[in-house]
Design a protein around this motif. Sequence first.
Motif, PDB file in Angstrom:
ATOM      1  N   GLY A 267      38.666  51.472  38.671  1.00  0.00           N
ATOM      2  CA  GLY A 267      37.876  51.894  37.338  1.00  0.00           C
ATOM      3  C   GLY A 267      38.930  52.925  36.540  1.00  0.00           C
TER       4      GLY A 267
ATOM      5  N   TRP B 209      36.475  45.396  35.866  1.00  0.00           N
ATOM      6  CA  TRP B 209      36.003  44.435  34.840  1.00  0.00           C
ATOM      7  C   TRP B 209      36.758  43.311  34.794  1.00  0.00           C
ATOM      8  CZ3 TRP B 209      32.429  46.569  30.598  1.00  0.00           C
ATOM      9  CH2 TRP B 209      32.350  45.409  29.535  1.00  0.00           C
ATOM     10  N   ASP B 210      38.060  43.413  34.381  1.00  0.00           N
ATOM     11  CA  ASP B 210      38.840  42.403  34.079  1.00  0.00           C
ATOM     12  C   ASP B 210      38.784  41.191  35.269  1.00  0.00           C
ATOM     13  OD1 ASP B 210      40.798  41.399  32.321  1.00  0.00           O
ATOM     14  OD2 ASP B 210      42.492  41.844  33.499  1.00  0.00           O
TER      15      ASP B 210
ATOM     16  N   CYS C 265      34.792  39.613  35.653  1.00  0.00           N
ATOM     17  CA  CYS C 265      33.987  38.683  35.056  1.00  0.00           C
ATOM     18  C   CYS C 265      34.718  37.549  34.743  1.00  0.00           C
ATOM     19  CB  CYS C 265      34.086  39.472  33.365  1.00  0.00           C
ATOM     20  SG  CYS C 265      33.456  40.933  33.268  1.00  0.00           S
TER      21      CYS C 265
ATOM     22  N   THR D 142      36.082  45.933  44.076  1.00  0.00           N
ATOM     23  CA  THR D 142      34.968  45.405  43.296  1.00  0.00           C
ATOM     24  C   THR D 142      34.160  44.277  43.732  1.00  0.00           C
ATOM     25  OG1 THR D 142      36.134  46.208  41.386  1.00  0.00           O
ATOM     26  CG2 THR D 142      34.308  44.595  40.800  1.00  0.00           C
TER      27      THR D 142
ATOM     28  N   GLY E  70      26.991  50.700  31.197  1.00  0.00           N
ATOM     29  CA  GLY E  70      27.842  51.313  32.345  1.00  0.00           C
ATOM     30  C   GLY E  70      27.160  52.244  32.802  1.00  0.00           C
TER      31      GLY E  70
ATOM     32  N   PHE F 260      28.164  48.214  36.456  1.00  0.00           N
ATOM     33  CA  PHE F 260      28.189  47.612  34.785  1.00  0.00           C
ATOM     34  C   PHE F 260      27.014  46.440  34.957  1.00  0.00           C
ATOM     35  CE2 PHE F 260      32.067  49.545  33.908  1.00  0.00           C
ATOM     36  CZ  PHE F 260      31.762  50.020  32.775  1.00  0.00           C
TER      37      PHE F 260
ATOM     38  N   LEU G  36      28.307  44.337  38.306  1.00  0.00           N
ATOM     39  CA  LEU G  36      29.558  44.703  39.070  1.00  0.00           C
ATOM     40  C   LEU G  36      29.465  46.068  39.393  1.00  0.00           C
ATOM     41  CD1 LEU G  36      32.404  43.620  36.466  1.00  0.00           C
ATOM     42  CD2 LEU G  36      31.421  42.274  38.296  1.00  0.00           C
TER      43      LEU G  36
ATOM     44  N   LEU H  41      26.142  43.050  32.899  1.00  0.00           N
ATOM     45  CA  LEU H  41      26.654  42.301  32.052  1.00  0.00           C
ATOM     46  C   LEU H  41      25.993  41.052  31.672  1.00  0.00           C
ATOM     47  CD1 LEU H  41      30.085  42.777  33.794  1.00  0.00           C
ATOM     48  CD2 LEU H  41      29.819  43.536  31.466  1.00  0.00           C
TER      49      LEU H  41
ATOM     50  N   ILE I  99      32.073  48.911  40.490  1.00  0.00           N
ATOM     51  CA  ILE I  99      33.761  48.973  40.355  1.00  0.00           C
ATOM     52  C   ILE I  99      33.986  50.427  41.071  1.00  0.00           C
ATOM     53  CG2 ILE I  99      35.483  49.142  38.921  1.00  0.00           C
ATOM     54  CD1 ILE I  99      34.017  47.402  37.109  1.00  0.00           C
TER      55      ILE I  99
ATOM     56  N   ALA J 146      26.878  44.727  27.847  1.00  0.00           N
ATOM     57  CA  ALA J 146      27.333  45.569  28.867  1.00  0.00           C
ATOM     58  C   ALA J 146      26.629  46.916  28.913  1.00  0.00           C
ATOM     59  CB  ALA J 146      28.677  45.830  28.883  1.00  0.00           C
TER      60      ALA J 146
END
Length: 117
Positions: free
Chosen positions: A90, A68-69, A72, A10, A35, A109, A83, A111, A85, A33
Amino acid sequence: MAAKIPGYETTMAVTKEGSGRVIGKGDTATVHATGVVKETGKKFWSTHDAGQEPFTYQAGVGKVITGWDQGCLGMAVGEHRELVIPAKEGYGADGFPAWGIPPGGTLVFTLECLKIK
Protein backbone atom coordinates in the motif's frame (compact mmCIF):
# COMPACT_ATOMS: atom_id res chain seq x y z
CA MET A 1 -13.68 -16.25 2.09
CA ALA A 2 -10.52 -14.21 1.56
CA ALA A 3 -7.76 -15.58 -0.65
CA LYS A 4 -4.20 -14.35 -1.09
CA ILE A 5 -3.29 -12.82 -4.43
CA PRO A 6 -0.62 -15.23 -5.78
CA GLY A 7 2.86 -13.83 -5.10
CA TYR A 8 1.56 -11.05 -2.80
CA GLU A 9 0.35 -10.56 0.76
CA THR A 10 -2.82 -8.72 -0.30
CA THR A 11 -5.99 -10.75 0.14
CA MET A 12 -9.24 -10.49 -1.77
CA ALA A 13 -12.77 -11.71 -1.30
CA VAL A 14 -15.54 -11.56 -3.88
CA THR A 15 -18.66 -10.24 -2.18
CA LYS A 16 -20.86 -10.16 -5.30
CA GLU A 17 -20.20 -12.02 -8.55
CA GLY A 18 -19.92 -10.13 -11.81
CA SER A 19 -20.08 -11.39 -15.38
CA GLY A 20 -18.53 -10.90 -18.78
CA ARG A 21 -15.18 -9.32 -19.39
CA VAL A 22 -12.56 -9.32 -16.61
CA ILE A 23 -9.80 -6.81 -15.86
CA GLY A 24 -6.51 -7.81 -17.48
CA LYS A 25 -3.05 -6.27 -17.44
CA GLY A 26 -3.05 -3.04 -19.43
CA ASP A 27 -6.84 -2.64 -19.47
CA THR A 28 -8.42 0.65 -18.45
CA ALA A 29 -10.77 -0.10 -15.58
CA THR A 30 -13.39 2.13 -13.95
CA VAL A 31 -14.43 1.26 -10.41
CA HIS A 32 -16.30 2.56 -7.41
CA ALA A 33 -14.04 2.32 -4.36
CA THR A 34 -14.09 3.01 -0.66
CA GLY A 35 -10.88 2.87 1.37
CA VAL A 36 -10.68 2.40 5.14
CA VAL A 37 -7.65 2.17 7.44
CA LYS A 38 -7.98 -1.27 9.07
CA GLU A 39 -6.33 -0.25 12.34
CA THR A 40 -8.60 2.76 12.96
CA GLY A 41 -11.72 1.99 10.92
CA LYS A 42 -11.41 5.50 9.44
CA LYS A 43 -12.58 6.00 5.85
CA PHE A 44 -9.98 7.98 3.91
CA TRP A 45 -11.55 8.01 0.44
CA SER A 46 -14.72 7.00 -1.37
CA THR A 47 -15.92 7.54 -4.91
CA HIS A 48 -19.44 7.45 -3.46
CA ASP A 49 -18.87 10.69 -1.49
CA ALA A 50 -20.31 13.99 -2.70
CA GLY A 51 -18.18 15.54 -5.43
CA GLN A 52 -16.36 12.27 -6.19
CA GLU A 53 -16.61 10.21 -9.38
CA PRO A 54 -15.76 6.60 -10.22
CA PHE A 55 -12.00 6.03 -10.43
CA THR A 56 -10.43 5.07 -13.77
CA TYR A 57 -6.91 3.63 -14.02
CA GLN A 58 -4.70 1.38 -16.16
CA ALA A 59 -4.59 -2.06 -14.51
CA GLY A 60 -1.58 -4.23 -13.72
CA VAL A 61 1.11 -1.79 -14.84
CA GLY A 62 2.13 -0.06 -11.58
CA LYS A 63 0.07 3.15 -11.87
CA VAL A 64 -1.64 2.54 -8.49
CA ILE A 65 -0.50 0.91 -5.23
CA THR A 66 0.65 -2.70 -5.67
CA GLY A 67 -2.12 -4.37 -3.67
CA TRP A 68 -4.82 -2.61 -5.68
CA ASP A 69 -2.97 -3.10 -8.98
CA GLN A 70 -2.71 -6.86 -8.51
CA GLY A 71 -5.88 -7.32 -6.46
CA CYS A 72 -8.22 -6.04 -9.18
CA LEU A 73 -6.86 -8.25 -11.96
CA GLY A 74 -9.47 -10.84 -12.94
CA MET A 75 -12.35 -8.77 -11.58
CA ALA A 76 -15.49 -8.95 -13.77
CA VAL A 77 -17.84 -6.13 -14.67
CA GLY A 78 -20.45 -5.86 -11.91
CA GLU A 79 -18.26 -7.73 -9.41
CA HIS A 80 -17.84 -6.42 -5.87
CA ARG A 81 -14.56 -7.28 -4.17
CA GLU A 82 -12.86 -6.51 -0.86
CA LEU A 83 -9.08 -6.12 -0.78
CA VAL A 84 -7.02 -6.11 2.41
CA ILE A 85 -3.68 -4.52 1.54
CA PRO A 86 -0.72 -4.61 3.94
CA ALA A 87 1.44 -1.49 4.20
CA LYS A 88 4.27 -2.82 2.04
CA GLU A 89 1.80 -3.25 -0.87
CA GLY A 90 0.00 0.00 0.00
CA TYR A 91 1.55 3.27 1.19
CA GLY A 92 4.44 1.65 3.07
CA ALA A 93 6.21 2.59 6.26
CA ASP A 94 5.50 6.30 5.74
CA GLY A 95 1.75 5.95 5.21
CA PHE A 96 -0.08 8.84 3.54
CA PRO A 97 -0.68 11.37 6.36
CA ALA A 98 -2.58 13.82 4.13
CA TRP A 99 -5.29 11.15 3.75
CA GLY A 100 -5.12 9.99 7.38
CA ILE A 101 -3.25 6.77 6.53
CA PRO A 102 -0.78 6.14 9.37
CA PRO A 103 2.74 4.77 8.94
CA GLY A 104 2.48 1.04 8.29
CA GLY A 105 -1.30 1.26 7.87
CA THR A 106 -3.23 -1.69 6.44
CA LEU A 107 -5.87 -0.68 3.91
CA VAL A 108 -9.28 -2.24 3.28
CA PHE A 109 -10.88 -1.35 -0.05
CA THR A 110 -14.37 -2.28 -1.15
CA LEU A 111 -14.60 -2.11 -4.92
CA GLU A 112 -17.19 -2.45 -7.66
CA CYS A 113 -16.05 -2.90 -11.26
CA LEU A 114 -18.14 -0.63 -13.48
CA LYS A 115 -16.41 -0.70 -16.87
CA ILE A 116 -13.39 -2.19 -18.66
CA LYS A 117 -11.82 -0.89 -21.88
